[in-house]
Design an enzyme around this catalytic site. Structure first.
Site, short mmCIF file in Angstrom:
data_model
loop_
_atom_site.label_atom_id
_atom_site.label_comp_id
_atom_site.label_asym_id
_atom_site.label_seq_id
_atom_site.Cartn_x
_atom_site.Cartn_y
_atom_site.Cartn_z
N GLU A 129 16.29 7.64 10.01
CA GLU A 129 17.17 8.27 10.77
C GLU A 129 16.88 9.94 10.75
OE1 GLU A 129 21.12 10.31 11.05
OE2 GLU A 129 19.73 10.54 9.47
N ASP A 131 15.95 6.96 4.30
CA ASP A 131 14.99 8.18 4.49
C ASP A 131 15.65 9.41 4.10
OD1 ASP A 131 16.30 7.64 6.98
OD2 ASP A 131 14.81 9.15 7.66
N GLU A 183 27.55 7.71 6.48
CA GLU A 183 27.29 9.05 6.55
C GLU A 183 28.17 10.18 5.78
OE1 GLU A 183 24.61 10.90 7.42
OE2 GLU A 183 23.48 9.13 8.57
#
Length: 378
Positions: free
Chosen positions: A135, A76, A164
């Site tokens: 997330e 997402d 990340e």
């Protein structure tokens, strides 16, 4: 060795899916289609219901037994916003840079890891991908649901790498070995609505709320420690029941966020805010949502593996940091040691989000080294 995968091509295909949180459908189809030919067994499921769901999640696994390296991430993205130089969901290369929403946070990392898996031949142990479609949103039915799904099947990685974006000035200069916790709170002070010309017939809650804010601002939470900066409380919004110029409002509310280190616990901070608000304005109501507790991965193999892989490819000895926002490591730390490492984060959530093509290629090589070092013999 499996057929090679170009991480740039895969990243483009993922970016082309407008998977604003919560992600579902096509973007998962593309990832699954890339993983199955590499020998991964792919499981997809939907968890939860409104208001925080439903959420689509994916777990993919290859191999068996220990050691087990998990890679975690999310498909997402945040809303694109207006003002991009090109369509945010039409990936575009300009001057050696790939532009598009999710290019940094974090579809390129997922593409790089899948490409790294294609570069690896047969290996001992287990490789897995733990991928959520939520997330950036509430995350209620994202990674926590994946953890429950894995627990029901007895699946527990030995170490997890989260893709990340952690790098700052250059790819590989920073990895995150922990994250601060986060709690959002709302303090509401009641009053009696009335006409401003007749204040004796009303009860203005704003002065009492102002005293609450002053008291909260005066709190000293801690001085931090060797791993974490000091905990920080910020007032993020103030509202009342009326914006009319001639009405005393019936209530006033302050919104605040606390980013806290591992000297604190979320529930204790909620209670501290509750006591402080009650002392300054008896009867004040406090609502809270703890987004995650602070966590720290102690020194161990995952530190050494990721640092060695980065240094071998970039020549940099990465700085181990806990600064910045939260990640789904706040949930995954319950399973095993967790480290976050990914591309430079300067453009994440911004207009014209972008990653350098050479960084994406280097990220694939770093992840391939991580896999070899973690599993051995790959």
């Amino acid at each position: 060795m499996s057929d090679a995968i170009d991480p740039v091509t895969l990243a483009k295909r993922l970016i082309a899916c407008p998977s604003v949180t919560p992600a579902t459908g096509e973007v998962f189809d593309i990832l699954e289609a890339a993983l199955v030919p590499l020998g991964f067994e792919v499981h997809r499921f939907v968890a939860g219901a409104a208001p925080d769901g439903p959420v689509e999640n994916l777990f993919a696994t290859r191999g068996a037994g220990s050691p087990h390296l998990g890679f975690a991430g999310h498909l997402d993205v945040v809303p694109a916003g207006d003002g991009w130089a090109s369509d945010p969901f039409v990936p575009e290369e300009r001057g050696g840079v790939l532009h598009g929403r999710g290019a940094v946070d974090m579809k390129s990392s997922i593409a790089a890891f899948v490409a790294a898996c294609a570069d690896i031949g047969e290996h001992p142990g287990t490789l897995s991908l733990i991928i959520t479609g939520d997330e950036e949103g509430p995350a209620t039915f994202g990674t926590p649901a994946l953890i429950d799904w894995m627990a029901a099947r007895g699946i527990r990685p030995d170490m997890i790498l989260i893709g990340e974006p952690t790098s700052e000035e250059r790819l590989g200069d920073v990895v995150k070995i922990g994250r601060r916790g986060s709690v959002n709170l709302w303090v509401t002070v009641g009053g009696t609505q009335g006409h401003v010309a007749y204040p004796h017939r009303a009860d203005n809650p704003i002065p009492r709320l102002a005293r609450v804010i002053d008291a909260l601002e005066a709190l000293h939470l801690d001085d931090g420690n060797d791993a974490f900066q000091p905990s920080n409380l910020e007032i993020t919004a103030v509202e009342t029941s009326s914006n009319a110029t001639n009405v005393i409002p019936g209530w006033a509310r302050a919104q605040l966020n606390i980013r806290f280190n591992n000297l604190q616990r979320g529930a204790d901070l909620v209670e501290l805010v509750r006591r402080t608000a009650q002392a300054a304005a008896p009867g004040a109501r406090v609502e809270a949502k703890i987004s995650g507790e602070a966590f720290l991965t102690p020194p161990g193999p995952i530190h050494d593996i990721v640092s060695a892989a980065i240094e071998a490819e970039t020549g940099l000895a990465p700085r181990l940091s806990t600064h910045g926002g939260t990640s789904d490591g706040r949930f995954l730390i319950s399973l095993c040691p967790v480290i976050d490492f990914g591309p430079p984060n300067a453009t994440m959530h911004k207009l014209d989000e972008a990653i350098a093509i050479e960084d994406l290629d280097a990220l694939r090589r770093i992840y391939a080294r991580v896999i070899r070092l973690a599993l051995g013999g790959a």
